[in-house]
Write an enzyme that holds these catalytic residues in place. Structure first.
Site, PDB file in Angstrom:
ATOM      1  N   LYS A   1       0.854  -1.181   0.000  1.00 38.56           N
ATOM      2  CA  LYS A   1       0.000   0.000   0.000  1.00 38.56           C
ATOM      3  C   LYS A   1       0.896   1.239   0.000  1.00 38.56           C
ATOM      4  O   LYS A   1       1.955   1.238   0.629  1.00 38.56           O
ATOM      5  CB  LYS A   1      -0.881  -0.035   1.254  1.00 38.56           C
ATOM      6  CG  LYS A   1      -1.922   1.067   1.361  1.00 38.56           C
ATOM      7  CD  LYS A   1      -2.801   0.829   2.592  1.00 38.56           C
ATOM      8  CE  LYS A   1      -3.864   1.884   2.771  1.00 38.56           C
ATOM      9  NZ  LYS A   1      -4.727   1.596   3.946  1.00 38.56           N
TER      10      LYS A   1
ATOM     11  N   SER B   1      -9.730   1.506   3.230  1.00 34.67           N
ATOM     12  CA  SER B   1      -8.896   2.321   2.389  1.00 34.67           C
ATOM     13  C   SER B   1      -7.867   1.526   1.565  1.00 34.67           C
ATOM     14  O   SER B   1      -7.325   2.058   0.604  1.00 34.67           O
ATOM     15  CB  SER B   1      -8.153   3.358   3.230  1.00 34.67           C
ATOM     16  OG  SER B   1      -7.238   2.736   4.102  1.00 34.67           O
TER      17      SER B   1
ATOM     18  N   SER C   1      -9.683  -1.017   7.349  1.00 31.20           N
ATOM     19  CA  SER C   1      -9.142  -0.719   6.021  1.00 31.20           C
ATOM     20  C   SER C   1      -8.411  -1.861   5.325  1.00 31.20           C
ATOM     21  O   SER C   1      -8.102  -1.756   4.147  1.00 31.20           O
ATOM     22  CB  SER C   1      -8.207   0.486   6.099  1.00 31.20           C
ATOM     23  OG  SER C   1      -8.961   1.673   6.078  1.00 31.20           O
TER      24      SER C   1
END
Lengths: 97, 496
Positions: free
Chosen positions: B80, B155, B179
């Site tokens: 990420k 997210s 997330s």
């Protein structure tokens, strides 16, 4: 408890943001919706409850105060990321007139 | 079968048997990326292919020389884009960090490099990990491979969609309120949020420090255990990283689960949940009888208060953490010659997107003079009640099972203009962050053609037994082998 546009403006100053009039109006509306939901918490009796700031029991994690990563190359790399710099320093607008 | 369709474990096994090379595996995912990435848009950065292939060749050489390496050596993966990677862009999907190249690697990036995995790129996300749909990325939206008109969740939506679309064998995400688990649920992959303190957050760009944890997103439960084996462990550079003996999580897989006791908290099956989601989760749990696992309904009465509590704690911490972005030391700076305060304000106003600003403001408000007791302190007290709900249930039960998300993947644009509706998407995941306990989402079936996630929550540091249970249950669920069919590039109508 309603939040006024004036309060939102005050928070904008505290948070070092600069919103447009449109944004201020929108955020004031949205704040009130979110805060109304948050007021659910008022249903609870909390007088005798201890706050949880952290879920762990770790306390005072200490280490020796030793200099590390002080090689010149790294300092150069850190400074390379600065938007504005001069002679090894960060450059900013005047703070004191 | 294409190589990219394999799990990380299958690929690693083929590699060890010398049936394939790391170069073959890496070429295969790069080919897949070239085929579907224009549609999925799960990456912010894909590294130069030549360099990535060179890395794979190096690993092949080391393996040929007989060097001892981790079980996942030679496997391509993604991080990420809020995890620092030395000298390569780490943007947090924010304009304020668009050009930022960290001078150091995150702990997890180091660990995965030492393990010989191949970093292919950095995954898209909601800006600063704030959001539940990846629509808050300041670059572009990521699409859900199961239905490209829908969001991948967030997210860590990029990390989840890349794994679901077979563009990568596994990825890492970060989880502050769900997330990792919510996008795993919406994309039909496995996502784990470990116990607070199990994985070092050194080099993870902070959102809410008392809640943030890094976790793997993988194609199945075994892969999750293998990745966790690499990234878990103490790191003195993160003072919240817990010093404890390193476990071998893969060693739990396949062990007997007979006699486990599971609590189903009724509050997670009532408010806001879509009926088809509830049904699929309950059907999955019906397998427990044949496993000799006891399932009982329990109550966690403070669940209802978790979301308002979370949105005070998380925003308060975020408002403080994000104060560092001021346009002086690194990142974006707005043009301003004369005044330092004006420079800060312009930089932050132009550099942050709407959701980030909203949360900074809400957090600043909750911490501001006169409101601290009414909001922040109250939230900390409610956090105690939520923690106690878990402690109480874990006195009698080994694990807690809930749906991961109240809905399947929703249509892009559906919730983005109503922050509160979007926040409700995390209603079942935030409690684990507030209590600091580990939680994992595994795909347990389809509802309306879209994946449904089942969440298993455990006691602190009980990841081993959670994985043990999930590994056994996964075999009975029949989700494994199901893959989304991604339309070819040409048929793309909605190009937003």
């Amino acid at each position: 408890m309603n939040v006024s546009k004036k309060e939102v403006e005050h928070v904008t100053t505290l948070a070092r943001l600069a919103l447009t009039e449109e944004e201020k109006t929108l955020y004031t509306e949205q704040f009130n919706v979110i805060l109304e939901y948050i007021h659910r918490l008022n249903e609870l009796k909390l007088d005798d409850i201890e706050p949880t700031t952290h879920v762990q029991q770790l306390k005072n994690v200490l280490r020796e105060d030793q200099a590390r990563n002080s090689e010149k190359e790294l300092l150069k790399k850190v400074l390379e990321e600065a938007p504005d710099k001069e002679k090894g320093y960060f450059l900013v607008p005047p703070v004191i007139e | 079968m294409e190589l990219y369709e394999m799990t990380a474990y299958e690929a690693a096994t083929a590699l060890q048997k010398k049936e394939v090379t790391s170069l073959d595996l890496t070429e295969s995912v790069l080919k897949r990326i070239s085929e579907v990435e224009d549609i999925i848009k799960g990456f912010i950065t894909v590294f130069d292919n030549e360099k990535v292939l060179l890395q794979a060749q190096n690993i092949d050489k080391l393996l040929a020389e007989g060097k001892e390496m981790s079980p996942l050596a030679g496997i391509p993966m993604a991080l990420k884009d809020n995890m620092c990677t030395r000298g390569v862009p780490t943007t947090c999907a924010s304009k304020i960090l668009k050009e930022y190249r960290p001078p150091y690697d995150a702990h997890v990036a180091e660990k995965l490099q030492e393990a010989g995995t191949i970093l292919v790129g950095k995954a898209n996300m909601d800006e600063f990990a704030m959001g539940s749909s990846t629509e808050n990325s300041s670059f572009y939206h990521t699409r859900n491979p199961w239905d490209i008109s829908r969001v991948p969740g967030g997210s860590s939506g990029g990390s989840a969609s890349l794994v679901a679309a077979d563009e990568i064998f596994f990825s890492l995400g970060s989880d502050t309120g769900g997330s990792v688990r919510q996008p795993a649920s919406l994309c039909g992959v496995v996502g784990l949020k470990p116990t607070y303190g199990l994985i070092s957050r050194y080099g993870l760009i902070a959102f809410a420090s008392s809640l943030d944890q890094i976790g793997p997103l993988t194609k199945d439960v075994r892969d999750c255990a293998l990745v966790l084996d690499i990234i878990a462990g103490n790191d003195p550079r993160d003072s919240t990283s817990v010093p404890r003996e390193k476990e071998k999580y893969a060693g739990y897989l396949g062990r007997e689960v007979r006699g486990f006791k599971i609590g189903l908290p009724r509050e997670y099956f009532e408010e806001g949940i879509e009926e088809p989601v509830r049904k699929v989760v309950m059907e999955a749990m019906a397998h427990c009888g044949q496993l000799g696992v006891e399932v009982e309904e329990v109550s966690m009465p403070n669940t209802l208060y978790a979301l308002p509590c979370y949105y005070l704690v998380a925003t308060a911490e975020a408002s403080s953490n994000l104060a560092r972005y001021d346009g002086i030391q690194y990142g974006f700076r707005a043009p301003e010659e004369d005044n330092l305060i004006a420079l800060y304000r312009k930089t932050r106003n132009q550099g942050f997107g709407p959701e980030v600003k909203r949360r900074i403001m809400l957090g600043t408000y909750a911490l501001s003079s006169g409101y601290y007791d009414a909001y922040y302190l109250k939230a900390l007290k409610v956090r105690t009640l939520i923690r106690q709900d878990f402690e109480r249930v874990f006195q009698d039960y080994d694990l807690i099972v809930t749906p991961t998300s109240p809905t399947t993947a929703f249509v892009r644009g559906e919730k983005i203009n109503n922050p509160l509706t979007m926040y409700l998407s995390d209603i079942f995941t935030i409690t684990a962050n507030l209590a600091g306990v580990p939680a994992i989402s595994i795909p347990c079936g389809l509802a309306g053609g879209l994946p449904v996630g089942l969440q298993v929550i455990g006691r602190p540091f009980d990841e081993g037994r959670m994985l043990q249970f999930c590994f056994t249950l996964e075999k009975l669920l029949g989700f494994k082998g199901l893959k989304p069919s991604i339309p070819a590039k040409g048929v793309l109508r909605d190009a937003s």
